[in-house]
Design a protein around this motif. Structure first.
Motif, PDB file in Angstrom:
ATOM      1  N   SER A 144       0.845  -1.197   0.000  1.00  0.00           N
ATOM      2  CA  SER A 144       0.000   0.000   0.000  1.00  0.00           C
ATOM      3  C   SER A 144       0.876   1.241   0.000  1.00  0.00           C
ATOM      4  O   SER A 144       1.966   1.237   0.560  1.00  0.00           O
ATOM      5  CB  SER A 144      -0.884   0.036   1.241  1.00  0.00           C
ATOM      6  N   PHE A 145       0.385   2.289  -0.643  1.00  0.00           N
ATOM      7  CA  PHE A 145       1.026   3.607  -0.550  1.00  0.00           C
ATOM      8  C   PHE A 145       0.038   4.488   0.193  1.00  0.00           C
ATOM      9  O   PHE A 145      -0.932   4.940  -0.392  1.00  0.00           O
ATOM     10  CB  PHE A 145       1.303   4.172  -1.934  1.00  0.00           C
ATOM     11  N   GLY A 146       0.271   4.720   1.459  1.00  0.00           N
ATOM     12  CA  GLY A 146      -0.696   5.468   2.252  1.00  0.00           C
ATOM     13  C   GLY A 146      -2.029   4.740   2.234  1.00  0.00           C
ATOM     14  O   GLY A 146      -2.102   3.567   2.593  1.00  0.00           O
ATOM     15  N   SER A 147      -3.057   5.432   1.750  1.00  0.00           N
ATOM     16  CA  SER A 147      -4.386   4.811   1.742  1.00  0.00           C
ATOM     17  C   SER A 147      -4.648   4.050   0.441  1.00  0.00           C
ATOM     18  O   SER A 147      -5.671   3.389   0.301  1.00  0.00           O
ATOM     19  CB  SER A 147      -5.448   5.880   1.940  1.00  0.00           C
ATOM     20  N   VAL A 148      -3.714   4.159  -0.531  1.00  0.00           N
ATOM     21  CA  VAL A 148      -3.912   3.471  -1.809  1.00  0.00           C
ATOM     22  C   VAL A 148      -3.361   2.052  -1.734  1.00  0.00           C
ATOM     23  O   VAL A 148      -2.184   1.853  -1.442  1.00  0.00           O
ATOM     24  CB  VAL A 148      -3.176   4.212  -2.959  1.00  0.00           C
ATOM     25  N   THR A 149      -4.221   1.078  -1.964  1.00  0.00           N
ATOM     26  CA  THR A 149      -3.746  -0.302  -2.001  1.00  0.00           C
ATOM     27  C   THR A 149      -3.320  -0.622  -3.430  1.00  0.00           C
ATOM     28  O   THR A 149      -4.153  -0.687  -4.324  1.00  0.00           O
ATOM     29  CB  THR A 149      -4.854  -1.269  -1.569  1.00  0.00           C
ATOM     30  N   PRO A 157      -4.699  -3.021 -16.869  1.00  0.00           N
ATOM     31  CA  PRO A 157      -4.832  -1.614 -17.268  1.00  0.00           C
ATOM     32  C   PRO A 157      -3.939  -0.725 -16.415  1.00  0.00           C
ATOM     33  O   PRO A 157      -3.312  -1.190 -15.468  1.00  0.00           O
ATOM     34  CB  PRO A 157      -6.304  -1.322 -17.000  1.00  0.00           C
ATOM     35  N   ASN A 158      -3.918   0.557 -16.748  1.00  0.00           N
ATOM     36  CA  ASN A 158      -3.181   1.543 -15.989  1.00  0.00           C
ATOM     37  C   ASN A 158      -3.595   1.510 -14.520  1.00  0.00           C
ATOM     38  O   ASN A 158      -4.780   1.467 -14.229  1.00  0.00           O
ATOM     39  CB  ASN A 158      -3.549   2.915 -16.568  1.00  0.00           C
ATOM     40  N   GLY A 159      -2.620   1.476 -13.625  1.00  0.00           N
ATOM     41  CA  GLY A 159      -2.955   1.515 -12.199  1.00  0.00           C
ATOM     42  C   GLY A 159      -3.280   0.164 -11.599  1.00  0.00           C
ATOM     43  O   GLY A 159      -3.653   0.071 -10.433  1.00  0.00           O
ATOM     44  N   ALA A 160      -3.125  -0.905 -12.386  1.00  0.00           N
ATOM     45  CA  ALA A 160      -3.486  -2.242 -11.905  1.00  0.00           C
ATOM     46  C   ALA A 160      -2.534  -2.737 -10.820  1.00  0.00           C
ATOM     47  O   ALA A 160      -2.906  -3.520  -9.955  1.00  0.00           O
ATOM     48  CB  ALA A 160      -3.501  -3.220 -13.067  1.00  0.00           C
ATOM     49  N   GLY A 161      -1.285  -2.282 -10.882  1.00  0.00           N
ATOM     50  CA  GLY A 161      -0.289  -2.746  -9.918  1.00  0.00           C
ATOM     51  C   GLY A 161       0.885  -3.455 -10.582  1.00  0.00           C
ATOM     52  O   GLY A 161       1.739  -4.028  -9.901  1.00  0.00           O
ATOM     53  N   LYS A 162       0.967  -3.399 -11.911  1.00  0.00           N
ATOM     54  CA  LYS A 162       2.034  -4.095 -12.642  1.00  0.00           C
ATOM     55  C   LYS A 162       3.412  -3.586 -12.235  1.00  0.00           C
ATOM     56  O   LYS A 162       4.307  -4.359 -11.892  1.00  0.00           O
ATOM     57  CB  LYS A 162       1.857  -3.902 -14.163  1.00  0.00           C
ATOM     58  N   THR A 163       3.568  -2.256 -12.291  1.00  0.00           N
ATOM     59  CA  THR A 163       4.871  -1.676 -11.962  1.00  0.00           C
ATOM     60  C   THR A 163       5.251  -1.984 -10.515  1.00  0.00           C
ATOM     61  O   THR A 163       6.416  -2.256 -10.217  1.00  0.00           O
ATOM     62  CB  THR A 163       4.851  -0.156 -12.209  1.00  0.00           C
ATOM     63  N   THR A 164       4.264  -1.957  -9.637  1.00  0.00           N
ATOM     64  CA  THR A 164       4.552  -2.247  -8.226  1.00  0.00           C
ATOM     65  C   THR A 164       5.118  -3.661  -8.079  1.00  0.00           C
ATOM     66  O   THR A 164       6.095  -3.865  -7.352  1.00  0.00           O
ATOM     67  CB  THR A 164       3.277  -2.057  -7.377  1.00  0.00           C
ATOM     68  N   ILE A 165       4.548  -4.629  -8.783  1.00  0.00           N
ATOM     69  CA  ILE A 165       5.074  -5.998  -8.721  1.00  0.00           C
ATOM     70  C   ILE A 165       6.514  -6.042  -9.234  1.00  0.00           C
ATOM     71  O   ILE A 165       7.399  -6.620  -8.605  1.00  0.00           O
ATOM     72  CB  ILE A 165       4.203  -6.969  -9.556  1.00  0.00           C
TER      73      ILE A 165
HETATM   74  N1  LIG Z   1       4.896   5.791  -5.055  1.00  0.00           N
HETATM   75  C1  LIG Z   1       3.556   5.736  -5.054  1.00  0.00           C
HETATM   76  N2  LIG Z   1       2.839   6.517  -4.221  1.00  0.00           N
HETATM   77  C2  LIG Z   1       1.498   6.466  -4.198  1.00  0.00           C
HETATM   78  N3  LIG Z   1       0.751   5.659  -4.955  1.00  0.00           N
HETATM   79  C3  LIG Z   1       1.393   4.855  -5.807  1.00  0.00           C
HETATM   80  C4  LIG Z   1       2.827   4.842  -5.908  1.00  0.00           C
HETATM   81  N4  LIG Z   1       3.185   3.937  -6.845  1.00  0.00           N
HETATM   82  C5  LIG Z   1       2.033   3.411  -7.298  1.00  0.00           C
HETATM   83  N5  LIG Z   1       0.961   3.949  -6.685  1.00  0.00           N
HETATM   84  C6  LIG Z   1      -0.458   3.587  -6.897  1.00  0.00           C
HETATM   85  O1  LIG Z   1      -0.554   2.177  -6.864  1.00  0.00           O
HETATM   86  C7  LIG Z   1      -1.434   1.702  -7.860  1.00  0.00           C
HETATM   87  C8  LIG Z   1      -0.705   0.723  -8.773  1.00  0.00           C
HETATM   88  O2  LIG Z   1       0.265   1.437  -9.497  1.00  0.00           O
HETATM   89  P1  LIG Z   1       1.232   0.755 -10.554  1.00  0.00           P
HETATM   90  O3  LIG Z   1       1.852  -0.439  -9.958  1.00  0.00           O
HETATM   91  O4  LIG Z   1       2.148   1.819 -11.049  1.00  0.00           O
HETATM   92  O5  LIG Z   1       0.226   0.327 -11.710  1.00  0.00           O
HETATM   93  P2  LIG Z   1       0.520  -0.055 -13.238  1.00  0.00           P
HETATM   94  O6  LIG Z   1       1.981  -0.196 -13.423  1.00  0.00           O
HETATM   95  O7  LIG Z   1      -0.229  -1.321 -13.451  1.00  0.00           O
HETATM   96  O8  LIG Z   1      -0.046   1.056 -14.059  1.00  0.00           O
HETATM   97  C9  LIG Z   1      -1.979   2.926  -8.569  1.00  0.00           C
HETATM   98  O9  LIG Z   1      -3.215   3.260  -7.990  1.00  0.00           O
HETATM   99  C10 LIG Z   1      -0.946   3.971  -8.279  1.00  0.00           C
HETATM  100  O10 LIG Z   1      -1.531   5.247  -8.268  1.00  0.00           O
END
Ligand SMILES: Nc1ncnc2c1ncn2[C@@H]1O[C@H](COP(=O)(O)OP(=O)(O)O)[C@@H](O)[C@H]1O
Ligand SMILES: [Mg+2]
Lengths: 318, 281
Positions: free
Chosen positions: A16-21, A41-49
């Motif tokens: 989670s980033f703050g309140s964003v899961t 899609p955009n915002g799915a969590g791909k980059t986070t993984i």
């Molecule tokens: N450093 C960050 N701070 C706050 N929110 C983040 C951060 N990185 C990602 N998020 C949020 O986490 C969610 C997943 O993001 P991300 O993994 O970048 O998605 P994707 O790569 O699939 O587009 C989104 O809602 C994004 O806004």
């Protein structure tokens, strides 16, 4: 520990980033030597993984291993195993292509001569030899991507992470990059690739994992998933409105009972298992009845359709 | 598959080997050299970055010698027993060495924002080297900018009047001073989110400090609290020391100056490295 059949294992990872899961508990595996496509899609969590797997982020819960190495407990060892080309090229704008690759080689602690040799090899392979001595800021988007990819390959990584490698590229450059990616896989590397494009996952991946809003919603080979996905749709409009009903009758069987006629617009939609064949068949059937066609097209399921089918709701992105 | 296992084993062994202290130290130095080289290349490719770092001190020199110098120069000159330009320039060297650290702040913030740091952090290199390589490159650049300030000063009549050893010590002190404070600038660069904010955040604390010091005018001409503050803050101690060495007078504040430098590095180097490692978690 090294002989796992899975080069990448993600188990119950939350972030989670703050309140964003961003990730609400994701588990997935990439088979050694294969391509895992992470589709969402955009915002799915791909980059986070990808960032968690490449030690750039720490998960809140769960474990992640690359080639059997726990990336949280032993990030230093993990960094020797993988190569990363992130969502945005991470290359030095002021340095030339050669200087960038040389620097990366040296930071991998390669001997000077070897780093140099490897830089030349990669420049050659990615058709950047002519631009090798120019600063990156003079490069086009496609060249930047290629150099970033080259930087990810400096140590011949066994596991490669590519985060949306073709987003923002024109179709021709995208096709070129697809070829490069196919070559990499032929060399035996394990690849985890993220994409927003269904066709890209279909073209490159052996196994596809679909994620949305931080959750894995479907997984399987492209063929397995396609069986569950919405089919291609042939759309037809006839020249004379009087013929609409007769055309509809003609296409009824082709659509296996799901053919629909929109009375106001006059469009007939025919879901078919295989688009191009269905299109040819529809033209033949209408021709037999001497119905003149005003317009005919093939609509392939978009990512939105896929998500609609799998989750019953549209994607989180806009 | 078996090939995989073997090279994986090799990698793990190599990683274990590099975890010994002496190996880590060796790579810390080699990585620092690599990053320093990279940052210096930026200055070669974009000389305007250097230009901006001495334009401000040059303006100050001209402002104080040519505009204010007429009115207050003679008073200070009488108080100090030398031309105002000889009073001012040592202070300007101290200021130049300090202010050029803003480039450290901006450069690091840009690396963080543009994702270059993601590349570094995904490599098996030393974390701290990204910061030491930056601070060292900026010290190399300071050699250049301070030299320019000496030349500008000479044109306006500035002269070294101490011995060669004293003058050399003064210049080396300026570089060490700049290097120590570049850790404060590095820390700010890692904390702020973008290069634009970094520009302001880098300058904002230096500005009042440099005026409430003996860089431009002697602190004994100031009033009340300001005088007390000016006389005890490091910029004054440093300016007085460098000035004394350059003018060949006793430098009795050398020890506190060195303690300040050591203290600044001891506090801000670990702080910056800690913040840098923590930043993207
Ligand atoms: N450093 C960050 N701070 C706050 N929110 C983040 C951060 N990185 C990602 N998020 C949020 O986490 C969610 C997943 O993001 P991300 O993994 O970048 O998605 P994707 O790569 O699939 O587009 C989104 O809602 C994004 O806004
Ligand atoms: Mg992304």
């Amino acid at each position: 520990m090294g002989n796992t059949p899975y080069a990448v294992v993600v188990d119950g990872v939350k972030k989670s980033f703050g309140s964003v899961t961003a990730l609400a508990g994701v588990s997935l595996k990439a088979e050694t030597g294969k391509v895992l496509g992470l589709l969402g899609p955009n915002g799915a969590g791909k980059t986070t993984i990808v960032r968690i797997l490449t030690t750039l982020l720490q998960p809140d819960a769960g474990t992640a291993t690359v080639a059997g190495i726990d990336v949280v407990k032993n990030p230093g060892a993990a960094r020797r195993i993988f190569g990363l080309a992130g969502q945005y090229p991470a290359v030095d704008e002021m340095l030339t292509g050669r200087e960038n690759l040389n620097m990366v080689g040296r930071l991998y602690h390669m001997p000077r001569q070897l780093a140099k040799q490897r830089a030349d090899e990669l420049l050659e392979r990615f058709a950047l030899t002519d631009a090798a001595n120019r600063p990156i800021r003079t490069y086009s988007g496609g060249m930047r991507r290629r150099l970033d990819l080259a930087a990810a390959l400096v140590v011949r990584p066994q596991v490669l992470f590519l985060d949306e490698p073709t987003t923002g590229l024109d179709p021709r450059t995208r096709m070129e990059l697809w070829d490069v990616i196919r070559e990499l896989v032929a060399d035996g590397a394990t690849l985890l690739l993220t994409t927003q494009y269904l066709e890209e996952a279909d073209a490159l991946a052996d196994h596809i994992a679909i994620i949305d809003r931080g959750l894995l919603i479907a997984e399987g080979t492209a063929d397995q998933l396609k069986g569950r996905l919405q089919k291609d749709v042939v759309q037809v409009r006839v020249t004379h409105p009087d013929h609409a009903q007769s055309a509809y009758e003609a296409l009824k069987v082709l659509g296996n009972g799901s053919t629909q006629l929109d009375a106001t617009s006059g469009w007939i939609s025919v879901p078919v298992p295989h688009g191009p064949q269905g299109l040819v068949e529809a033209v033949r059937l209408l021709d037999e009845r001497k119905v003149a066609i005003a317009d005919i097209s093939l609509r392939r399921p978009s990512l939105d359709d896929v998500f609609l089918t799998l989750t019953g709701k549209p994607t989180a992105g806009e | 598959m078996s090939e995989n296992v073997i090279s994986l084993q090799t990698a793990i062994e190599a990683a274990a080997k590099e975890q010994t202290f002496s190996e880590r130290l060796k790579w810390f130095f080699l990585d620092t050299i690599e990053i320093t080289k990279r940052n210096l290349l930026h200055y070669v490719r974009m000389p305007q970055l250097i230009f901006f770092s001495f334009i401000q001190p040059v303006i100050f020199v001209l402002l104080f010698t040519q505009v204010f110098g007429g009115a207050m120069g003679s008073a200070i000159s009488a108080l100090y027993g030398t031309d105002y330009v000889n009073y001012l320039l040592p202070g300007i060297f101290v200021q130049t060495a300090l202010v050029s650290g803003v480039a450290t702040t901006v450069g690091l913030a840009a690396d963080l924002q543009k994702g270059m740091v993601d590349r570094f952090r995904s490599l098996p290199m030393s974390r701290a080297a990204v910061l030491t390589g930056r601070t060292l490159a900026d010290s190399v650049r300071s050699v250049f900018t301070i030299t320019i300030m000496v030349l500008v000063g000479s044109l306006l009549g500035f002269r070294f009047s101490g011995t060669f050893a004293e003058s050399a010590l003064a210049m080396v002190l300026c570089l060490l001073w700049g290097y120590s404070f570049s850790w404060v600038f590095a820390w700010i660069g890692v904390v702020v989110k973008d290069p634009e904010t970094a520009q302001t955040a880098g300058f904002i604390w230096v500005f009042p400090l440099q005026f409430a010091s003996s860089i431009f005018v002697p602190s004994q001409t100031m009033t009340g609290f300001l005088q007390w503050f000016a006389e005890n803050q490091p910029l004054t101690l440093m300016a007085n020391t460098v000035r004394a060495l350059i003018l060949g007078r006793p430098a009795d504040q050398l020890v506190p100056v060195i303690l300040w430098m050591v203290g600044i590095v001891a506090v801000f180097a670990p702080l910056a490295v800690w913040q840098y490692t923590r930043r993207t978690k």
